[in-house]
Design an enzyme around this catalytic site. Structure first.
Site, mmCIF file in Angstrom:
data_model
loop_
_atom_site.group_PDB
_atom_site.id
_atom_site.type_symbol
_atom_site.label_atom_id
_atom_site.label_comp_id
_atom_site.label_asym_id
_atom_site.label_seq_id
_atom_site.Cartn_x
_atom_site.Cartn_y
_atom_site.Cartn_z
ATOM 1 N N GLU A 25 105.670 117.750 48.175
ATOM 2 C CA GLU A 25 105.988 119.135 48.513
ATOM 3 C C GLU A 25 105.114 119.644 49.661
ATOM 4 O O GLU A 25 103.907 119.424 49.689
ATOM 5 C CB GLU A 25 105.791 120.022 47.273
ATOM 6 C CG GLU A 25 106.184 121.471 47.506
ATOM 7 C CD GLU A 25 105.912 122.360 46.297
ATOM 8 O OE1 GLU A 25 106.466 123.473 46.252
ATOM 9 O OE2 GLU A 25 105.137 121.938 45.406
ATOM 10 N N LYS A 55 113.958 126.021 46.792
ATOM 11 C CA LYS A 55 113.284 126.101 45.496
ATOM 12 C C LYS A 55 113.683 127.373 44.758
ATOM 13 O O LYS A 55 113.561 128.478 45.278
ATOM 14 C CB LYS A 55 111.771 126.054 45.721
ATOM 15 C CG LYS A 55 110.930 125.993 44.462
ATOM 16 C CD LYS A 55 109.467 125.796 44.860
ATOM 17 C CE LYS A 55 108.536 125.691 43.669
ATOM 18 N NZ LYS A 55 107.143 125.422 44.095
ATOM 19 N N CYS A 106 108.987 120.999 42.564
ATOM 20 C CA CYS A 106 107.784 121.363 41.815
ATOM 21 C C CYS A 106 108.067 122.245 40.603
ATOM 22 O O CYS A 106 108.517 121.746 39.589
ATOM 23 C CB CYS A 106 106.763 121.998 42.746
ATOM 24 S SG CYS A 106 105.064 121.963 42.076
#
Length: 304
Positions: A40, A113, A150
């Site tokens: 990431e 995300k 994540c």
């Protein structure tokens, strides 16, 4: 399929980070990788450890300079490449965005995300707007990639929706580490829980999982040494715990990387295994979709 990943320790030299990543991708391609996954926000140090408006200068458009670099790299190396960038969509509007490149260097797709954390040392809500592209897999020459990022990895709903949309592989570029104030026992519980929840997503959906984390301690800025020695507040990112891994559709570990060392690894997986596992364990068949309406609620208050 041969899946390659780079578990890397970043420095404050952005160009050097990118150069090392490019060299690593080329090396993985020479060794036979067909798909390469990066960690990431891999271009820079992890910048979300503080709320600082000047750090929005790190963001860039998509397409933009980084997509030019990584598109050329994917074409040169002949690999499908999963990258993670700080996207400037407009002034005042930014996303944490994964961009996937096809082997010919074109952008196969992107994912913004969806779940944005806000914890000490991880002030991502200050920087990122939650994604608005949904949980849509990205079609590539190596398969349909369910790319998440994540904090998304803690949510079974995200993995399930990727699976329901036809993902053949779940991928999690990651930046997560230890809180230095926690005990060693608590640190290990958190690291193990991080892996366990994603292995659970593999089992529940009958899909392999690839998670690629950063490694090492990163510090954007330190206050004076006297304060540091007194263990008073100073600006530093967490100690990233590495432990990148690949597991199969029954949660079986194919490879687990070091907690504290950089690694460049290729793991071969059988992409047809999910077909057999889902025949043994037909979880999608037995879902009670007529009874899941409450999943769209924040919380169920039972007053009875």
């Amino acid at each position: 399929m041969n899946i390659g990943f780079l578990q890397q320790h970043n420095t404050d030299d952005r160009l050097k980070n990118i150069e090392r990543l490019c060299d690593g991708v080329r090396d993985l391609a020479r060794r036979g990788a067909e798909l390469v996954v990066l960690q990431e926000l891999h271009n820079t140090l992890y910048f979300c450890d503080e709320e600082d408006v000047s750090r929005f200068d790190l963001a860039e458009t998509i397409p933009g300079p980084s997509t030019d670099i990584y598109g050329r790299l994917a074409r040169e190396a002949g690999v499908v490449l999963v990258t993670s960038l700080f996207e400037k969509r407009a002034t005042g509007l930014y996303h944490n965005t994964a961009v996937v490149f096809e082997k010919d260097g074109t952008i196969a797709g992107k994912y913004r995300k969806m779940h944005i954390p806000d914890d000490p040392g991880y002030y991502e809500k200050f920087y990122f707007t939650p994604g608005d592209l949904g949980f849509q897999p990205i079609d590539t020459s190596v398969g349909r990639l369910g790319v998440l990022v994540c904090w998304d990895q803690w949510y079974p709903e995200a993995a399930r929706l990727m699976a329901l949309n036809g993902a053949e592989l779940l991928i999690y570029p990651t930046a997560i580490g230890y809180d230095p104030n926690d005990t060693p026992e608590e640190q290990q519980r958190q690291r193990q829980a991080w892996q366990l929840v994603m292995r659970g997503h593999a089992v529940a959906n009958g899909l392999p999982v690839v998670a690629v984390n950063r490694v090492g301690s990163e510090k954007l800025r330190m206050k004076n040494e006297e304060l540091r020695m007194k263990n008073e507040e100073f600006a530093s990112a967490a100690l990233f715990w590495g432990s990148s891994f690949v597991c199969g559709p029954q949660g079986e570990l194919y490879y687990e990387a070091s907690e504290d060392e950089e690694e460049s690894i290729i793991v071969s997986i059988d992409m047809n295994r999910s077909e057999q596992v889902r025949r043994w364990w037909p979880f999608l068949r037995d879902r009670r979709i007529d009874s899941y309406q409450d999943l769209t609620k924040r919380f169920i208050d039972n007053k009875q």
